[in-house]
Scaffold this motif. Structure first.
Motif, PDB file in Angstrom:
ATOM      1  N   VAL A 122       9.450  39.024  89.945  1.00 56.04           N
ATOM      2  CA  VAL A 122       8.158  38.335  89.828  1.00 56.04           C
ATOM      3  C   VAL A 122       7.192  39.018  90.789  1.00 56.04           C
ATOM      4  O   VAL A 122       7.555  39.284  91.938  1.00 56.04           O
ATOM      5  CB  VAL A 122       8.290  36.843  90.233  1.00 56.04           C
ATOM      6  N   VAL A 123       5.991  39.326  90.328  1.00 52.95           N
ATOM      7  CA  VAL A 123       5.016  39.917  91.250  1.00 52.95           C
ATOM      8  C   VAL A 123       3.811  38.982  91.399  1.00 52.95           C
ATOM      9  O   VAL A 123       3.357  38.378  90.424  1.00 52.95           O
ATOM     10  CB  VAL A 123       4.548  41.333  90.812  1.00 52.95           C
ATOM     11  N   ILE A 124       3.347  38.866  92.619  1.00 53.44           N
ATOM     12  CA  ILE A 124       2.149  38.063  92.896  1.00 53.44           C
ATOM     13  C   ILE A 124       1.137  39.035  93.498  1.00 53.44           C
ATOM     14  O   ILE A 124       1.353  39.549  94.594  1.00 53.44           O
ATOM     15  CB  ILE A 124       2.439  36.954  93.953  1.00 53.44           C
ATOM     16  N   VAL A 125       0.055  39.282  92.757  1.00 55.83           N
ATOM     17  CA  VAL A 125      -0.954  40.211  93.273  1.00 55.83           C
ATOM     18  C   VAL A 125      -2.001  39.375  94.009  1.00 55.83           C
ATOM     19  O   VAL A 125      -2.930  38.828  93.413  1.00 55.83           O
ATOM     20  CB  VAL A 125      -1.592  41.040  92.135  1.00 55.83           C
ATOM     21  N   GLU A 126      -1.765  39.248  95.296  1.00 56.00           N
ATOM     22  CA  GLU A 126      -2.633  38.364  96.085  1.00 56.00           C
ATOM     23  C   GLU A 126      -2.376  38.595  97.578  1.00 56.00           C
ATOM     24  O   GLU A 126      -1.334  39.172  97.952  1.00 56.00           O
ATOM     25  CB  GLU A 126      -2.314  36.906  95.759  1.00 56.00           C
ATOM     26  N   ASP A 127      -3.295  38.104  98.372  1.00 55.76           N
ATOM     27  CA  ASP A 127      -3.068  38.073  99.821  1.00 55.76           C
ATOM     28  C   ASP A 127      -1.829  37.184 100.059  1.00 55.76           C
ATOM     29  O   ASP A 127      -1.707  36.124  99.440  1.00 55.76           O
ATOM     30  CB  ASP A 127      -4.325  37.469 100.469  1.00 55.76           C
ATOM     31  N   PHE A 128      -0.945  37.627 100.929  1.00 53.85           N
ATOM     32  CA  PHE A 128       0.318  36.891 101.123  1.00 53.85           C
ATOM     33  C   PHE A 128       0.089  35.474 101.660  1.00 53.85           C
ATOM     34  O   PHE A 128       0.846  34.552 101.371  1.00 53.85           O
ATOM     35  CB  PHE A 128       1.225  37.670 102.102  1.00 53.85           C
ATOM     36  N   ARG A 129      -0.983  35.295 102.443  1.00 46.38           N
ATOM     37  CA  ARG A 129      -1.138  34.050 103.213  1.00 46.38           C
ATOM     38  C   ARG A 129      -1.329  32.801 102.338  1.00 46.38           C
ATOM     39  O   ARG A 129      -0.543  31.859 102.438  1.00 46.38           O
ATOM     40  CB  ARG A 129      -2.298  34.221 104.195  1.00 46.38           C
ATOM     41  N   PRO A 130      -2.348  32.798 101.432  1.00 44.10           N
ATOM     42  CA  PRO A 130      -2.487  31.604 100.585  1.00 44.10           C
ATOM     43  C   PRO A 130      -1.251  31.348  99.738  1.00 44.10           C
ATOM     44  O   PRO A 130      -0.878  30.197  99.505  1.00 44.10           O
ATOM     45  CB  PRO A 130      -3.706  31.912  99.699  1.00 44.10           C
ATOM     46  N   PHE A 131      -0.568  32.434  99.321  1.00 44.02           N
ATOM     47  CA  PHE A 131       0.628  32.248  98.489  1.00 44.02           C
ATOM     48  C   PHE A 131       1.735  31.549  99.278  1.00 44.02           C
ATOM     49  O   PHE A 131       2.324  30.571  98.828  1.00 44.02           O
ATOM     50  CB  PHE A 131       1.125  33.603  97.963  1.00 44.02           C
ATOM     51  N   ILE A 132       1.995  32.061 100.482  1.00 41.17           N
ATOM     52  CA  ILE A 132       3.080  31.481 101.301  1.00 41.17           C
ATOM     53  C   ILE A 132       2.737  30.036 101.662  1.00 41.17           C
ATOM     54  O   ILE A 132       3.584  29.145 101.586  1.00 41.17           O
ATOM     55  CB  ILE A 132       3.318  32.325 102.589  1.00 41.17           C
TER      56      ILE A 132
END
Ligand SMILES: Cc1cc2nc3c(=O)[nH]c(=O)nc-3n(C[C@H](O)[C@H](O)[C@H](O)COP(=O)(O)OP(=O)(O)OC[C@H]3O[C@@H](n4cnc5c(N)ncnc54)[C@H](O)[C@@H]3O)c2cc1C
Length: 317
Positions: A297-307
């Protein structure tokens, strides 16, 4: 050139160090002139109780407690710049080998598992050590004496020559005041974490997380789901976590059920450490980063909001 052993007589398992040294001597040093064994220990009595010897005679350095500065001071005075000094595979051997080499302007190498000394002379000493999680042996040329090496752990063992050491000289180190080197003593508990190799859930931070403070976000998430936090090499080199959290060919080779990488490009040397993961989630602002091709799975985003979002969801569930 002569070789000398430097042996830690403060250790309970000093005998094991002697066995490794003896085996090293038999394998690599037959063409080199023998020197002495420097034994640093608590008392002459300790030296006399040792069973077996490595060289014809020994010089004993006596001090009530082990303080590296005190041992170094004596070794520094006695060392010959042409010679090879072989330290044990214990923590003290490693430290003393490097510090003695540096102080005397010589060369040093730790975790040495082999040595090549052409014709028994100092010309072109080459020492070998295993690197990248024991995948490869690197050979290092040691250019300047004194040549100080610490032996690798787990070398084959050979029984030292039977009989007591012949003590040729005793150096009383009491005159060097150990107290003047110690400003304060404190004990830190050893981290008793599950090893990264055994982690079922692994969260790995790379250079892309930006700063040490952000590690805490990943640690909170890991705690919530019973996982462990690892780091890529740039993050380890920045001391965001200690080196024993490094993932990759130079660190831990893991096989978790789930691996979440945050701010990691996925270089081959890193990826080798997570490729056995059952499920990889990669969070990266760059959709073309190599890790994206290898993740489930790939999340193309800044890590911070995702985590932070993932942490919130898990908090509620
Ligand atoms: C012999 C040798 C052995 C090595 N051994 C290891 C090893 O064991 N382990 C190891 O890790 N490396 C090792 N390396 C280094 C390796 O080649 C890479 O340089 C290293 O893995 C890169 O680490 P990184 O992914 O953290 O950093 P980078 O390659 O700099 O990647 C950072 C990534 O973060 C992304 N990013 C930036 N900002 C954000 C953000 N806000 N949110 C999300 N993503 C963001 C970027 O797009 C980039 O893809 C070794 C190298 C050599 C030569």
């Amino acid at each position: 050139m002569r070789y000398h052993f430097v042996l830690n007589g403060y250790l309970q398992n000093c005998q094991k160090l002697m066995q490794e040294m003896k085996s090293f001597k038999e394998t690599y040093l037959s063409a080199v002139e023998e020197g002495v064994t420097y034994l640093y220990c608590q008392s002459e009595e300790t030296a006399r109780q040792l069973n077996g010897r490595l060289t014809e005679n020994a010089r004993v350095l006596i001090a009530k407690e082990y303080v590296p500065e005190v041992v170094l001071k004596v070794l520094e005075e006695l060392a010959n710049p042409e010679d090879l000094y072989i330290f044990g595979s214990d923590y003290a051997g490693e430290e003393l080998a490097v510090r003695l080499g540096a102080r005397l302007g010589g060369s040093s190498l730790t975790s040495v598992s082999s040595i090549q000394i052409k014709n028994g002379t100092k010309a072109g000493i080459k020492a070998g050590k295993m690197v990248y999680s024991n995948h490869m042996e690197a050979i290092f040329r040691m250019k300047k004496g004194p040549y100080c090496i610490g032996l690798a752990k787990g070398l084959t063992k050979a029984e030292p020559y039977p009989g007591q050491m012949y003590i040729a000289e005793v150096h009383n180190c009491y005159e060097y005041d150990a107290a003047s080197y110690i400003i304060e003593r404190s004990f830190e508990p050893v981290e008793q974490e599950e090893s990264l190799e055994e982690a079922k859930v692994l969260i790995v931070a790379g250079r892309g997380i930006g700063k040490k403070e952000h590690i805490a976000l990943l640690q909170e998430l890991a705690e919530r789901i019973g996982g462990q936090v690892g780091v890529s090499r740039p993050a380890a080199m920045n001391a965001w976590l200690p080196m024993n959290h490094l993932i990759g060919v130079s660190g831990a080779m893991t096989n978790p059920s789930v691996c979440i990488t945050a701010g990691i490009s996925g270089a081959a040397a890193f990826y080798a450490g997570i490729e056995k993961s059952k499920f990889i989630v990669a969070v990266n602002t760059d959709e073309h980063a190599p890790i994206m091709k290898n993740a489930d799975v790939v999340i193309v985003e800044d890590f911070r909001p995702f985590i932070e979002a993932l942490d919130k969801i898990l908090e509620k569930s």
